[in-house]
Design a protein around this motif. Structure first.
Motif, mmCIF file in Angstrom:
data_model
loop_
_atom_site.group_PDB
_atom_site.id
_atom_site.type_symbol
_atom_site.label_atom_id
_atom_site.label_comp_id
_atom_site.label_asym_id
_atom_site.label_seq_id
_atom_site.Cartn_x
_atom_site.Cartn_y
_atom_site.Cartn_z
ATOM 1 N N HIS A 104 -4.294 -9.053 3.088
ATOM 2 C CA HIS A 104 -3.540 -7.800 3.137
ATOM 3 C C HIS A 104 -2.435 -7.940 4.189
ATOM 4 O O HIS A 104 -2.588 -8.690 5.159
ATOM 5 C CB HIS A 104 -4.437 -6.635 3.529
ATOM 6 C CG HIS A 104 -5.686 -6.535 2.726
ATOM 7 N ND1 HIS A 104 -5.690 -6.472 1.352
ATOM 8 C CD2 HIS A 104 -6.985 -6.497 3.104
ATOM 9 C CE1 HIS A 104 -6.936 -6.389 0.924
ATOM 10 N NE2 HIS A 104 -7.740 -6.416 1.968
ATOM 11 N N LEU A 105 -1.367 -7.195 4.020
ATOM 12 C CA LEU A 105 -0.329 -7.156 5.040
ATOM 13 C C LEU A 105 -0.796 -6.347 6.243
ATOM 14 O O LEU A 105 -0.514 -6.690 7.380
ATOM 15 C CB LEU A 105 0.958 -6.538 4.472
ATOM 16 C CG LEU A 105 1.624 -7.322 3.346
ATOM 17 C CD1 LEU A 105 2.764 -6.529 2.735
ATOM 18 C CD2 LEU A 105 2.112 -8.671 3.869
ATOM 19 N N VAL B 96 -11.959 -4.664 4.356
ATOM 20 C CA VAL B 96 -10.798 -3.976 4.906
ATOM 21 C C VAL B 96 -11.195 -3.378 6.252
ATOM 22 O O VAL B 96 -12.251 -2.774 6.385
ATOM 23 C CB VAL B 96 -10.243 -2.874 3.966
ATOM 24 C CG1 VAL B 96 -9.690 -3.479 2.698
ATOM 25 C CG2 VAL B 96 -11.278 -1.839 3.639
ATOM 26 N N GLN B 97 -10.350 -3.605 7.239
ATOM 27 C CA GLN B 97 -10.618 -3.090 8.573
ATOM 28 C C GLN B 97 -9.341 -2.450 9.110
ATOM 29 O O GLN B 97 -8.379 -3.147 9.415
ATOM 30 C CB GLN B 97 -11.062 -4.224 9.503
ATOM 31 C CG GLN B 97 -11.413 -3.765 10.892
ATOM 32 C CD GLN B 97 -12.559 -2.782 10.904
ATOM 33 O OE1 GLN B 97 -13.577 -2.998 10.257
ATOM 34 N NE2 GLN B 97 -12.406 -1.689 11.618
ATOM 35 N N PRO B 98 -9.281 -1.110 9.171
ATOM 36 C CA PRO B 98 -8.087 -0.453 9.699
ATOM 37 C C PRO B 98 -7.789 -0.907 11.125
ATOM 38 O O PRO B 98 -8.715 -1.137 11.920
ATOM 39 C CB PRO B 98 -8.452 1.031 9.660
ATOM 40 C CG PRO B 98 -9.539 1.128 8.647
ATOM 41 C CD PRO B 98 -10.307 -0.161 8.745
ATOM 42 N N VAL C 136 -4.091 0.210 2.252
ATOM 43 C CA VAL C 136 -4.060 -1.247 2.315
ATOM 44 C C VAL C 136 -2.665 -1.651 1.840
ATOM 45 O O VAL C 136 -2.316 -1.444 0.677
ATOM 46 C CB VAL C 136 -5.130 -1.876 1.393
ATOM 47 C CG1 VAL C 136 -4.998 -3.390 1.379
ATOM 48 C CG2 VAL C 136 -6.515 -1.449 1.822
ATOM 49 N N GLY C 137 -1.854 -2.173 2.752
ATOM 50 C CA GLY C 137 -0.526 -2.671 2.384
ATOM 51 C C GLY C 137 -0.663 -4.066 1.814
ATOM 52 O O GLY C 137 -1.299 -4.933 2.422
ATOM 53 N N GLY D 105 9.152 -4.794 -0.929
ATOM 54 C CA GLY D 105 8.305 -5.965 -1.142
ATOM 55 C C GLY D 105 6.824 -5.718 -0.963
ATOM 56 O O GLY D 105 6.037 -6.659 -1.003
ATOM 57 N N GLU D 106 6.430 -4.451 -0.759
ATOM 58 C CA GLU D 106 5.002 -4.178 -0.628
ATOM 59 C C GLU D 106 4.629 -2.885 -1.330
ATOM 60 O O GLU D 106 5.459 -2.014 -1.538
ATOM 61 C CB GLU D 106 4.559 -4.132 0.836
ATOM 62 C CG GLU D 106 5.181 -3.050 1.681
ATOM 63 C CD GLU D 106 4.779 -3.155 3.149
ATOM 64 O OE1 GLU D 106 3.952 -2.332 3.589
ATOM 65 O OE2 GLU D 106 5.303 -4.049 3.843
ATOM 66 N N THR D 107 3.358 -2.798 -1.712
ATOM 67 C CA THR D 107 2.785 -1.604 -2.335
ATOM 68 C C THR D 107 1.544 -1.249 -1.537
ATOM 69 O O THR D 107 0.817 -2.129 -1.091
ATOM 70 C CB THR D 107 2.435 -1.869 -3.812
ATOM 71 O OG1 THR D 107 3.645 -2.200 -4.513
ATOM 72 C CG2 THR D 107 1.802 -0.658 -4.468
#
Length: 129
Positions: free
Chosen positions: A23-24, A105-107, A46-47, A90-92
């Motif tokens: 993830h970005l 996933v970890q904020p 999540v970017g 360039g990102e979603t």
């Protein structure tokens, strides 16, 4: 070695997607637009880099929520799925809660924390922007 793939889907399962590779970024957003789009006090995004994700089910319906910004949702059940904007080319951004249980996933941040609703108290020590 194959790249790590995480999948997610909407409530009814018609809109499905896969995210490939790292993830970005992952973070909590407190802005009014995100709160209203999800009917929740904040949402976790999540970017992900464009070209490193794909739809594996029905493609979502889109809505231009503000100039240059688009939100996607399932046309069957209405589940919000993604956000993209010209401000972040360039990102979603995908809703973390839609990912398969146990997804890694970890904020790491809170965004637009000045817009946080006053009746939520957060105890984490993540940076607030």
């Amino acid at each position: 070695m194959s790249e790590h793939i995480i999948d997610g889907h909407c409530l009814c399962g018609h809109c499905r997607f896969e995210l490939t590779g790292p993830h970005l970024w992952v973070g909590h957003c407190h802005c009014e637009s995100c709160r209203r789009a999800t009917a929740s006090p904040f949402t976790t995004w999540v970017g992900h880099k464009n070209g490193k994700w794909r739809w594996t089910g029905d493609e979502p319906v889109t809505y231009e929520s503000s100039p240059g910004a688009e939100r996607g949702f399932c046309g069957t059940c209405g589940t919000p799925l993604f956000y993209r904007t010209e401000r972040y080319p360039g990102e979603t951004h995908f809703y973390a809660a839609l990912l398969r249980a146990g997804a890694d996933v970890q904020p790491t941040d809170h965004y637009h924390s000045a817009e946080q609703v006053p009746w939520i108290e957060l105890s984490d020590r993540l940076p607030r922007h």
